[in-house]
Design a protein around this motif. Structure first.
Motif, PDB file in Angstrom:
ATOM      1  N   LYS A 122      48.376  24.206  46.071  1.00 47.23           N
ATOM      2  CA  LYS A 122      47.683  25.312  47.144  1.00 47.23           C
ATOM      3  C   LYS A 122      48.317  26.501  47.021  1.00 47.23           C
ATOM      4  O   LYS A 122      49.618  26.713  47.353  1.00 47.23           O
ATOM      5  N   VAL A 123      47.431  27.505  46.491  1.00 50.83           N
ATOM      6  CA  VAL A 123      48.271  28.964  45.902  1.00 50.83           C
ATOM      7  C   VAL A 123      47.382  29.977  46.746  1.00 50.83           C
ATOM      8  O   VAL A 123      46.080  30.106  46.988  1.00 50.83           O
ATOM      9  N   ASN A 124      48.246  30.975  47.569  1.00 54.37           N
ATOM     10  CA  ASN A 124      47.847  32.021  48.050  1.00 54.37           C
ATOM     11  C   ASN A 124      47.907  33.016  47.157  1.00 54.37           C
ATOM     12  O   ASN A 124      49.130  33.388  46.768  1.00 54.37           O
ATOM     13  N   LEU A 125      47.114  33.778  46.739  1.00 49.48           N
ATOM     14  CA  LEU A 125      46.985  34.804  45.736  1.00 49.48           C
ATOM     15  C   LEU A 125      46.606  36.292  46.437  1.00 49.48           C
ATOM     16  O   LEU A 125      45.339  36.566  46.805  1.00 49.48           O
ATOM     17  N   GLU A 126      47.426  37.159  46.646  1.00 48.83           N
ATOM     18  CA  GLU A 126      47.278  37.984  47.255  1.00 48.83           C
ATOM     19  C   GLU A 126      47.220  39.330  46.268  1.00 48.83           C
ATOM     20  O   GLU A 126      48.191  39.641  45.616  1.00 48.83           O
ATOM     21  N   PHE A 127      46.264  40.102  46.242  1.00 46.28           N
ATOM     22  CA  PHE A 127      45.926  41.058  45.304  1.00 46.28           C
ATOM     23  C   PHE A 127      45.226  42.299  45.869  1.00 46.28           C
ATOM     24  O   PHE A 127      44.377  42.096  46.945  1.00 46.28           O
ATOM     25  N   VAL A 128      45.442  43.521  45.309  1.00 43.63           N
ATOM     26  CA  VAL A 128      44.763  44.842  45.624  1.00 43.63           C
ATOM     27  C   VAL A 128      45.410  45.313  46.999  1.00 43.63           C
ATOM     28  O   VAL A 128      46.452  46.037  46.756  1.00 43.63           O
ATOM     29  N   THR A 155      42.288  28.419  39.012  1.00 41.36           N
ATOM     30  CA  THR A 155      41.623  27.367  39.681  1.00 41.36           C
ATOM     31  C   THR A 155      41.053  26.483  38.426  1.00 41.36           C
ATOM     32  O   THR A 155      40.812  25.290  38.572  1.00 41.36           O
ATOM     33  N   ALA A 156      40.900  27.049  37.109  1.00 33.29           N
ATOM     34  CA  ALA A 156      40.227  26.271  35.995  1.00 33.29           C
ATOM     35  C   ALA A 156      41.501  25.104  35.655  1.00 33.29           C
ATOM     36  O   ALA A 156      41.261  24.374  35.123  1.00 33.29           O
ATOM     37  N   GLN A 157      42.952  25.428  36.240  1.00 29.85           N
ATOM     38  CA  GLN A 157      43.766  24.522  35.797  1.00 29.85           C
ATOM     39  C   GLN A 157      44.067  23.620  37.080  1.00 29.85           C
ATOM     40  O   GLN A 157      45.049  22.815  37.144  1.00 29.85           O
ATOM     41  N   GLY A 158      43.084  23.550  38.132  1.00 28.06           N
ATOM     42  CA  GLY A 158      43.316  22.873  39.234  1.00 28.06           C
ATOM     43  C   GLY A 158      43.945  23.162  40.283  1.00 28.06           C
ATOM     44  O   GLY A 158      43.896  22.166  41.135  1.00 28.06           O
ATOM     45  N   ALA A 159      44.198  24.378  40.346  1.00 28.00           N
ATOM     46  CA  ALA A 159      44.874  25.003  41.677  1.00 28.00           C
ATOM     47  C   ALA A 159      43.751  25.290  42.752  1.00 28.00           C
ATOM     48  O   ALA A 159      42.720  25.531  42.428  1.00 28.00           O
ATOM     49  N   ASP A 160      44.103  25.070  43.992  1.00 25.59           N
ATOM     50  CA  ASP A 160      43.196  25.267  45.138  1.00 25.59           C
ATOM     51  C   ASP A 160      43.687  26.667  45.616  1.00 25.59           C
ATOM     52  O   ASP A 160      44.727  27.095  46.150  1.00 25.59           O
ATOM     53  N   VAL A 161      43.011  27.688  45.054  1.00 21.84           N
ATOM     54  CA  VAL A 161      43.388  29.205  45.212  1.00 21.84           C
ATOM     55  C   VAL A 161      42.517  29.760  46.146  1.00 21.84           C
ATOM     56  O   VAL A 161      41.354  29.746  46.468  1.00 21.84           O
ATOM     57  N   THR A 162      43.225  30.639  47.112  1.00 23.76           N
ATOM     58  CA  THR A 162      42.981  31.347  48.379  1.00 23.76           C
ATOM     59  C   THR A 162      43.260  32.911  48.085  1.00 23.76           C
ATOM     60  O   THR A 162      44.274  33.002  47.836  1.00 23.76           O
ATOM     61  N   ARG A 163      42.057  33.478  47.613  1.00 28.92           N
ATOM     62  CA  ARG A 163      42.160  35.090  47.435  1.00 28.92           C
ATOM     63  C   ARG A 163      42.541  35.577  48.550  1.00 28.92           C
ATOM     64  O   ARG A 163      41.735  35.662  49.535  1.00 28.92           O
ATOM     65  N   GLU A 164      43.399  36.470  48.771  1.00 24.29           N
ATOM     66  CA  GLU A 164      43.648  37.136  50.302  1.00 24.29           C
ATOM     67  C   GLU A 164      44.042  38.466  49.944  1.00 24.29           C
ATOM     68  O   GLU A 164      44.590  38.953  49.032  1.00 24.29           O
TER      69      GLU A 164
END
Length: 550
Positions: A122-128, A155-164
């Motif tokens: 489960k990945v939290n990806l914070e950008f901008v 996501t294409a590699q299976g991660a559950d990504v939340t864009r924040e």
């Protein structure tokens, strides 16, 4: 047979060869490397596994390579395996094994290239996370393109990504923004430390349109009206601009909520209790040097106010409380100090510092006619996302920002990125997809398809080059996810487009004139369909359109 399939076959073959000779199988690394040789005359793939492990196994590298070559040549899907130099292995695939790559693409379609390396993470990806004091500038635009592409790749590699998106609506910059709006409403110059530009005047007018009495209110009430409406206005503009750029977020997190909810106070007390904070000169300091920082950081200043890092600490703890295994922060070029700082904050809270990853993006310049474009009239001092999109369009803007490593500064030549030539990378890739789409339409008009294609007929050198390039896509995608480098996908697409164009120039795909359609035409149509699919998949990951006509 993809490179990954070949690596797996090679590993099994090497293990058998070593075991049959009573040698230590454990010397084999978990994954063996197979690469495409620079000179195609040397074969389809090459490996140095014999040189890697021979010494550990107690044998001569060339002798081990000879044993491996004999075993591989007898394996299904391998046409030949030859020893070169001190122990390299050059491998050629059988035609049907190469054709299997095409069949795999046509079977998996949109899923081709995807993997499971990050399944369950489960990945939290914070950008901008641009400050709500003005439109998104060029640096933030780079992160919008790169961050969105990275989210798709993970996501294409299976991660559950939340864009924040972390909305910095607390602190001194908001105070300066508010004062700037009030000055504009009063017809006065911007404060010395404030913000300028036509957008400030526009938002000040918007505040007055909603609250005509704003300037007549007591100072505290006036300031709050301008702050509240002003922040909401710029935030709405930022969200709208990003959406038009193809970037949307799952979570918009307000920094101010950390203070209003007491999360900052709670986080600070937790660190005090753990001994990670100490009191000196009237301020509370984080022992960040214990965790690799170059100096300890003030968390609570001597006047009792929280320093910026206090919010960072509370924010990280909030992310972890939401169950994220990995927190990726994408920050600007002036934020190098945050790498150690954020890892120290994680470690001080008793967490693994590796749950924090910080990516730093370097500067972007716009160039027109060989000259750097200096500023935006609307923003006052900076180039905006809107300016870039207006100049070259969304597709070119996203592609231009993604195709270089973020640790490199880049110059975007506006003349180049608006040109319709092969020198323009996005045009080059999109044109390949459009050309392939045209071939599919023409084939359909002739009643031709790909059903029953005999893919073993694809033996031309240019066909082999294209098949092997297609076969590299899953490995490129996995590496892009592992290294957090979306530019690898862009560069791969350019290679694929170039390989396709060379194939097109060498191999006739559709029958000409009165020529009867044959099995080779069907096979080549299948190869074209596979190339088109991979180009489309890759462009989708970059958030760039795959046109069918140009």
């Amino acid at each position: 047979m993809t490179p990954s399939d070949l690596a797996e076959l090679l590993h099994g073959t090497a293990a058998t060869v070593l075991a049959d000779r009573g040698l230590d199988v454990s010397v084999l690394p978990e994954t063996l490397t197979v690469e495409r040789p620079r000179n195609p005359e040397h074969g389809d793939y090459a490996t140095n596994v014999a040189m890697q492990v021979a010494k550990k196994a107690g044998v001569n590298p060339r002798e081990l390579a000879t044993w491996l070559a004999e075993a591989l040549t007898a394996a299904d899907g391998i046409d030949s395996a030859e020893v070169a130099g001190p122990g390299f292995l050059n491998i050629r695939l059988a035609a049907d094994a190469q054709g299997a790559i095409v069949a795999k693409v046509l079977a998996e379609r949109n899923e081709y290239g995807n993997g499971g390396d990050l399944a369950g993470k489960k990945v939290n990806l914070e950008f901008v996370s641009a400050n709500p004091t003005g439109p998104i500038h060029l640096g933030g635009t780079r992160w919008a393109a790169v961050g969105d592409a990275l989210g798709r790749i993970l996501t294409a590699q299976g991660a559950d990504v939340t864009r924040e998106y972390y909305f910095n609506d607390h602190g001194a910059q908001i105070d300066r923004y508010t004062r700037s709006l009030i000055a504009a409403a009063l017809g006065e110059p911007a404060p010395e430390d404030g913000y300028a530009g036509a957008y400030i005047v526009d938002i000040a007018r918007e505040v007055l349109a909603q609250r005509p009495d704003a300037l007549d209110l007591p100072v505290d009430e006036r300031d709050e009206v301008f702050r509240s409406i002003g922040v909401d206005s710029i935030f709405a503009h930022i969200k709208r601009t990003l959406h038009e750029f193809g970037v949307d977020f799952d979570v918009y997190f307000h920094e101010n909520s950390l203070f209003e909810s007491g999360a900052v106070d709670k986080a600070v007390e937790k660190l005090k209790t753990s001994g990670s904070l100490y009191l000196a000169d009237g301020a509370w300091w984080l022992r960040s040097t214990d965790y690799g920082d170059d100096k300890d950081r003030v968390v609570i200043k001597s006047d009792g106010n929280a320093a910026y890092i206090a919010g960072d600490i509370a924010y990280f703890q909030d992310k972890r409380s939401r169950g994220f295994d990995l927190c990726i922060y994408m920050l600007g070029a002036d934020h190098h100090g945050y790498i150690a700082r954020l890892k120290a904050a994680a470690a001080a809270a008793g967490d693994d510092p590796d749950t924090v990853e910080v990516l730093i993006g370097q500067m972007v310049n716009l160039v027109r006619g060989g000259e750097v474009v200096k500023m935006s009239k609307r923003a006052g001092t900076v180039i905006r996302l809107d300016d870039l999109v207006e100049a070259i369009g969304v597709d070119a803007a996203r592609y231009a920002l993604v195709r270089s490593s973020v640790d490199q500064s880049i110059d975007i030549d506006l003349d180049l990125w608006t040109s319709t030539t092969s020198e323009n990378p996005v045009y080059y890739v999109q044109y390949a997809h459009a050309r392939l789409s045209s071939i599919a339409r023409n084939a359909a008009d002739l009643g031709l398809g790909t059903d029953g294609a005999d893919l073993s007929l694809l033996t031309h050198d240019r066909e082999g080059d294209l098949i092997r390039t297609i076969g590299e896509y899953p490995r490129v995608l996995a590496k892009a996810a592992e290294l957090r480098e979306p530019h690898r996908v862009a560069r791969y697409l350019e290679e694929l487009a170039g390989t396709y164009h060379r194939f097109y120039d060498s191999c006739r795909i559709l029958p000409m004139g009165d020529e009867e359609p044959g099995a080779i035409h069907t096979a080549r149509l299948a190869l074209c369909a596979a190339a088109r699919q991979v180009l489309g998949n890759g462009l989708e990951l970059l958030g760039v359109s795959a046109p069918e006509r140009m």
